[in-house]
Design a protein around this motif. Structure first.
Motif, PDB file in Angstrom:
ATOM      1  N   GLN A 150       5.599   4.983  -2.712  1.00 25.26           N
ATOM      2  CA  GLN A 150       6.625   5.858  -3.302  1.00 25.26           C
ATOM      3  C   GLN A 150       5.999   6.829  -4.282  1.00 25.26           C
ATOM      4  N   LYS A 151       5.158   6.278  -5.158  1.00 22.86           N
ATOM      5  CA  LYS A 151       4.543   7.122  -6.207  1.00 22.86           C
ATOM      6  C   LYS A 151       3.623   8.179  -5.609  1.00 22.86           C
ATOM      7  N   GLU A 152       3.018   7.853  -4.461  1.00 21.54           N
ATOM      8  CA  GLU A 152       2.148   8.837  -3.815  1.00 21.54           C
ATOM      9  C   GLU A 152       2.959   9.867  -3.026  1.00 21.54           C
ATOM     10  N   GLY A 153       4.270   9.716  -3.038  1.00 20.16           N
ATOM     11  CA  GLY A 153       5.123  10.695  -2.353  1.00 20.16           C
ATOM     12  C   GLY A 153       5.230  10.463  -0.857  1.00 20.16           C
ATOM     13  N   CYS A 154       4.884   9.243  -0.404  1.00 15.95           N
ATOM     14  CA  CYS A 154       4.983   8.955   1.026  1.00 15.95           C
ATOM     15  C   CYS A 154       5.587   7.568   1.225  1.00 15.95           C
ATOM     16  N   PRO A 155       6.853   7.393   0.831  1.00 19.03           N
ATOM     17  CA  PRO A 155       7.489   6.080   0.989  1.00 19.03           C
ATOM     18  C   PRO A 155       7.385   5.599   2.431  1.00 19.03           C
ATOM     19  N   PHE A 156       7.136   4.292   2.570  1.00 17.62           N
ATOM     20  CA  PHE A 156       6.930   3.724   3.906  1.00 17.62           C
ATOM     21  C   PHE A 156       8.231   3.149   4.448  1.00 17.62           C
ATOM     22  N   LYS A 157       8.645   3.626   5.625  1.00 15.75           N
ATOM     23  CA  LYS A 157       9.829   3.084   6.301  1.00 15.75           C
ATOM     24  C   LYS A 157       9.427   2.587   7.678  1.00 15.75           C
ATOM     25  N   GLY A 158       9.736   1.327   7.959  1.00 19.21           N
ATOM     26  CA  GLY A 158       9.375   0.794   9.275  1.00 19.21           C
ATOM     27  C   GLY A 158       8.899  -0.628   9.126  1.00 19.21           C
ATOM     28  N   CYS A 159       7.917  -0.993   9.953  1.00 23.59           N
ATOM     29  CA  CYS A 159       7.306  -2.319   9.846  1.00 23.59           C
ATOM     30  C   CYS A 159       5.956  -2.151   9.173  1.00 23.59           C
ATOM     31  N   LEU A 160       5.809  -2.713   8.000  1.00 19.57           N
ATOM     32  CA  LEU A 160       4.520  -2.684   7.309  1.00 19.57           C
ATOM     33  C   LEU A 160       3.876  -4.059   7.463  1.00 19.57           C
ATOM     34  N   TYR A 161       2.661  -4.033   7.998  1.00 19.59           N
ATOM     35  CA  TYR A 161       1.942  -5.264   8.354  1.00 19.59           C
ATOM     36  C   TYR A 161       0.865  -5.503   7.307  1.00 19.59           C
ATOM     37  N   PHE A 162       0.896  -6.665   6.694  1.00 19.44           N
ATOM     38  CA  PHE A 162      -0.136  -7.042   5.726  1.00 19.44           C
ATOM     39  C   PHE A 162      -1.071  -8.047   6.386  1.00 19.44           C
ATOM     40  N   GLY A 163      -2.321  -7.646   6.577  1.00 21.96           N
ATOM     41  CA  GLY A 163      -3.345  -8.578   7.041  1.00 21.96           C
ATOM     42  C   GLY A 163      -3.991  -9.158   5.795  1.00 21.96           C
ATOM     43  N   LEU A 164      -3.778 -10.450   5.553  1.00 20.37           N
ATOM     44  CA  LEU A 164      -4.192 -11.052   4.286  1.00 20.37           C
ATOM     45  C   LEU A 164      -5.274 -12.091   4.498  1.00 20.37           C
ATOM     46  N   MET A 165      -6.126 -12.239   3.489  1.00 17.57           N
ATOM     47  CA  MET A 165      -7.040 -13.367   3.496  1.00 17.57           C
ATOM     48  C   MET A 165      -6.774 -14.179   2.234  1.00 17.57           C
ATOM     49  N   LEU A 166      -6.588 -15.489   2.415  1.00 18.15           N
ATOM     50  CA  LEU A 166      -6.306 -16.365   1.280  1.00 18.15           C
ATOM     51  C   LEU A 166      -7.643 -16.855   0.727  1.00 18.15           C
ATOM     52  N   THR A 167      -8.207 -16.102  -0.197  1.00 16.83           N
ATOM     53  CA  THR A 167      -9.532 -16.439  -0.742  1.00 16.83           C
ATOM     54  C   THR A 167      -9.363 -17.422  -1.897  1.00 16.83           C
ATOM     55  N   LYS A 168     -10.483 -17.964  -2.356  1.00 13.29           N
ATOM     56  CA  LYS A 168     -10.359 -18.907  -3.479  1.00 13.29           C
ATOM     57  C   LYS A 168      -9.961 -18.187  -4.770  1.00 13.29           C
ATOM     58  N   ASN A 169     -10.067 -16.857  -4.754  1.00 13.04           N
ATOM     59  CA  ASN A 169      -9.593 -16.079  -5.907  1.00 13.04           C
ATOM     60  C   ASN A 169      -8.207 -15.489  -5.667  1.00 13.04           C
ATOM     61  N   GLY A 170      -7.469 -16.067  -4.727  1.00 15.74           N
ATOM     62  CA  GLY A 170      -6.112 -15.590  -4.455  1.00 15.74           C
ATOM     63  C   GLY A 170      -6.041 -14.735  -3.199  1.00 15.74           C
ATOM     64  N   PRO A 171      -4.804 -14.411  -2.763  1.00 13.10           N
ATOM     65  CA  PRO A 171      -4.634 -13.616  -1.549  1.00 13.10           C
ATOM     66  C   PRO A 171      -5.131 -12.179  -1.741  1.00 13.10           C
ATOM     67  N   LYS A 172      -5.835 -11.671  -0.733  1.00 10.98           N
ATOM     68  CA  LYS A 172      -6.316 -10.280  -0.785  1.00 10.98           C
ATOM     69  C   LYS A 172      -5.977  -9.575   0.514  1.00 10.98           C
ATOM     70  N   VAL A 173      -5.798  -8.267   0.418  1.00  9.81           N
ATOM     71  CA  VAL A 173      -5.480  -7.473   1.609  1.00  9.81           C
ATOM     72  C   VAL A 173      -6.764  -7.173   2.376  1.00  9.81           C
ATOM     73  N   ILE A 174      -6.798  -7.566   3.651  1.00  6.64           N
ATOM     74  CA  ILE A 174      -7.903  -7.213   4.547  1.00  6.64           C
ATOM     75  C   ILE A 174      -7.602  -5.864   5.180  1.00  6.64           C
ATOM     76  N   GLU A 175      -6.353  -5.682   5.570  1.00  7.56           N
ATOM     77  CA  GLU A 175      -5.951  -4.407   6.178  1.00  7.56           C
ATOM     78  C   GLU A 175      -4.445  -4.275   6.147  1.00  7.56           C
ATOM     79  N   TYR A 176      -4.011  -3.024   6.154  1.00  3.58           N
ATOM     80  CA  TYR A 176      -2.599  -2.727   6.396  1.00  3.58           C
ATOM     81  C   TYR A 176      -2.492  -2.171   7.809  1.00  3.58           C
ATOM     82  N   ASN A 177      -1.406  -2.482   8.497  1.00  5.21           N
ATOM     83  CA  ASN A 177      -1.070  -1.758   9.714  1.00  5.21           C
ATOM     84  C   ASN A 177       0.306  -1.137   9.517  1.00  5.21           C
ATOM     85  N   CYS A 178       0.511   0.005  10.147  1.00  2.00           N
ATOM     86  CA  CYS A 178       1.758   0.748   9.926  1.00  2.00           C
ATOM     87  C   CYS A 178       2.794   0.403  11.000  1.00  2.00           C
ATOM     88  N   ARG A 179       2.689  -0.802  11.571  1.00  2.00           N
ATOM     89  CA  ARG A 179       3.437  -1.131  12.795  1.00  2.00           C
ATOM     90  C   ARG A 179       3.487  -2.638  12.984  1.00  2.00           C
TER      91      ARG A 179
END
Ligand code: AMP
Ligand code: GLY
Length: 425
Positions: free
Chosen positions: A259-288
Motif C-alpha cells: 500500500q505504502k509503495e502505491g501498489c496495493p496487492f489484490k488477488g492471491c498472494l503466496y508466501f513461500g516461508l522457511m521456518l528457521t531457528k530464528n523464526g519464519p522468514k520469506v523465501i519468496e513471494y508469488n503473485c498467484r
C-alpha cells in the motif's frame, strides 16, 4: 455469469472445478485450458501470454469475471488490460505483480519494511557478483535471477565453481533472457518450508490453509528441482503460534508495504516461508496461486470461491467469513518419464477408474485431446488429489487412485506426505 480463466495447468483445473460449484455460473472459458479442463470448461486456443487475444476474446464474449492465474500474464499486465476494458478480474495488476516478477523489488521491499528474509546483495555486474561471493566464502550460497525464469532461476551453489557457473549462465549466457540482467545473492536458510496462499483485497488479508510442496523429482528429496511433485495440506509444521507470528511479522507488514509503495496487492498472494531457528522468514513471494498447492488447498475451501474472488475485487473481503473444511488433502503429481529434463509428449493415457473414486479428484496439468483420446502433453501430467479425515487417509486414497492410471514411462514420487506424517507423530 460467464467466466474466463487464463491458464492451462493443474492449478487452473482446480480453480475451474471450484468455480463451477457456484450455481450462478453458466459458462466457463479457459485460455488455453487442456485436455482434462475441456470436460469442465470451453477451451479456447489463445495462449496465456497473448494479452491482446485474451482481451479481445473477453470483450467479444461479454465475460462477466476473469481469473488470471499464471505468473507471466500477471507480470505482463493482463489484469490492467482487462480492467481497462471494464472486465472485472481476480489477480494483481502489473505494479503489484512485481512482488514476484522482480526479486530485486521484493527483497528491497522486505528490507525497507523490516520483513524477515535471508540477507542479500544485488548485482548487475557478473565480476562484482563473483568478487562478493569469493570474499564472503560461505557455502552453500543462493543465487537468484531477478525476473521470471519458469521456476528455474534459483541456484543453491555448493562451492565457488558452482557459483561461478550460475553467474555465468544467468548473467552472461542469459539463460533466462533479460530476467538475468540483475541477480540477487542471498544467505542460505535452513528449516521446514511452508507455503501459505492468501486472499487479499489490498486492505484485508485472509490466509488459506497452509500446505507443503515436494520440489525434487525423486523420492527422498533427490533429483532435480521441479515445479512441484506433490503437496499436502495442512502443513503440520505450521502451528497456530507460528501462524500468528507470520500474520504479525510478515503478512500484514507486506500488505502495508505494498500500500505504502502505491501498489496495493489484490488477488492471491503466496508466501513461500522457511521456518528457521530464528523464526519464519520469506523465501519468496508469488503473485498467484501455487501449483500444485492449489490442488490441495481449494478442495478444503468451504466458502464459495467465486464469492471470495468477487469480494477481493470489490475490496469487501472484511465483510466475508472464509471457512475451511476439517481434515486433510494430498496431491500426487503423475509426470512424464524424463521430467524435469526432456520427455516425450502425445503418449496415450488410461485413467482407469481414477476419476470416479470417492473423495478423489484428478486434476489435469499436461494433457491434450487427440481425436477425442487423452494423451500426455507436458512434464507434469496429472495431479491426483484426495481429501480425507486426516493426512494418512488422504494419502491412501490419492495413491489408490494413482494405481488406476497408466501411460508409458509415467512416474511419480512414492513418498509424498511422509515428512509431514513424521512431523505429526
Ligand atoms: P524459489 O524459486 O524462490 O521458490 O526457490 C526454489 C527453492 O529454492 C525454494 O523452495 C527453496 O527450497 C530454495 N531456496 C530459495 N531460497 C533459499 C534460501 N535463501 N535458502 C535456502 N533455500 C532456498
Ligand atoms: N509450487 C510452487 C509454485 O507454485 O511456485
Amino acid at each position: 455469469m460467464k467466466l474466463l480463466v487464463v491458464g492451462g495447468g493443474g492449478r487452473e483445473h482446480a480453480i475451474i472445478k471450484k468455480l463451477k460449484e457456484n450455481k450462478e455460473v453458466t459458462e466457463i472459458f479457459a485460455c488455453p485450458g487442456n485436455g482434462g479442463i475441456a470436460a469442465d470448461a470451453t477451451c479456447v486456443p489463445i495462449g496465456a501470454k497473448d494479452i491482446d487475444g485474451i482481451v479481445t476474446f473477453a470483450k467479444e464474449h461479454a465475460i462477466d469475471f476473469c481469473v488470471v492465474a499464471p505468473d507471466d500474464p500477471l507480470v505482463l499486465g493482463c489484469v490492467d488490460a482487462l480492467e481497462a476494458e471494464g472486465i472485472p478480474c481476480f489477480g494483481p495488476d502489473k505494479a503489484a505483480a512485481r512482488i514476484e516478477g522482480s526479486k530485486v523489488f521484493s527483497k528491497n521491499l522486505m528490507q525497507k519494511y523490516g520483513i524477515p528474509t535471508a540477507d542479500y546483495a544485488v548485482f548487475d555486474d557478473p565480476k562484482a557478483a563473483l568478487a562478493y561471493i569469493t570474499e564472503q566464502n560461505t557455502f552453500p550460497t543462493v543465487i537468484k535471477a531477478d525476473g521470471l525464469a519458469l521456476g528455474k532461476g534459483v541456484v543453491l551453489a555448493q562451492d565457488l565453481a558452482e557459483a561461478k557457473d550460475a553467474i555465468h549462465s544467468i548473467m552472461e549466457d542469459k539463460k533466462f533472457g533479460d530476467s538475468g540482467n540483475q541477480i540477487v545473492i542471498e544467505e542460505f536458510l535452513e528449516g521446514p518450508e511452508v507455503s501459505v496462499l492468501s486472499f487479499t483485497d489490498g486492505k484485508t488479508l485472509v490466509p488459506m490453509i497452509s500446505s507443503m510442496d515436494h520440489k525434487r523429482a525423486l523420492d527422498g528429496d533427490k533429483g532435480l528441482n521441479t515445479g512441484g511433485m506433490g503437496t499436502v495440506a495442512p502443513n503440520p509444521y505450521y502451528t497456530k503460534a507460528i501462524a500468528d507470528e507470520c500474520m504479525e511479522k510478515i503478512f500484514l507488514p507486506t500488505l502495508d508495504a505494498m500500500q505504502k509503495e502505491g501498489c496495493p496487492f489484490k488477488g492471491c498472494l503466496y508466501f513461500g516461508l522457511m521456518l528457521t531457528k530464528n523464526g519464519p522468514k520469506v523465501i519468496e513471494y508469488n503473485c498467484r496461486f501455487g501449483d500444485p498447492e492449489t490442488q490441495v488447498v481449494l478442495p478444503l475451501l468451504k466458502t464459495d470461491l467465486l464469492t471470495v474472488m468477487r469480494a477481493v475485487h470489490d475490496e469487501t473481503l472484511d465483510q466475508l467469513e472464509v471457512e475451511w473444511k476439517d481434515g486433510a488433502a494430498a496431491c500426487v503429481i503423475v509426470a512424464s518419464g524424463g521430467y524435469p529434463a526432456s520427455y516425450k509428449k502425445g503418449i496415450p493415457m488410461d485413467l482407469g477408474k481414477a476419476e470416479s473414486l470417492q473423495d478423489t479428484i484428478v486434476y489435469h496439468a499436461g494433457t491434450a485431446l487427440e481425436y477425442g483420446k487423452l494423451v500426455t502433453a507436458g512434464g507434469r501430467v496429472l495431479g491426483v488429489t484426495a481429501t480425507g479425515d486426516d493426512l494418512q487417509d488422504a494419502l491412501n486414497k490419492a495413491y489408490e487412485a494413482v494405481q488406476e492410471i497408466h501411460f508409458d514411462d509415467m512416474f511419480y514420487r512414492k513418498d509424498i506426505g511422509q515428512r509431514a506424517l513424521k512431523a505429526l507423530n
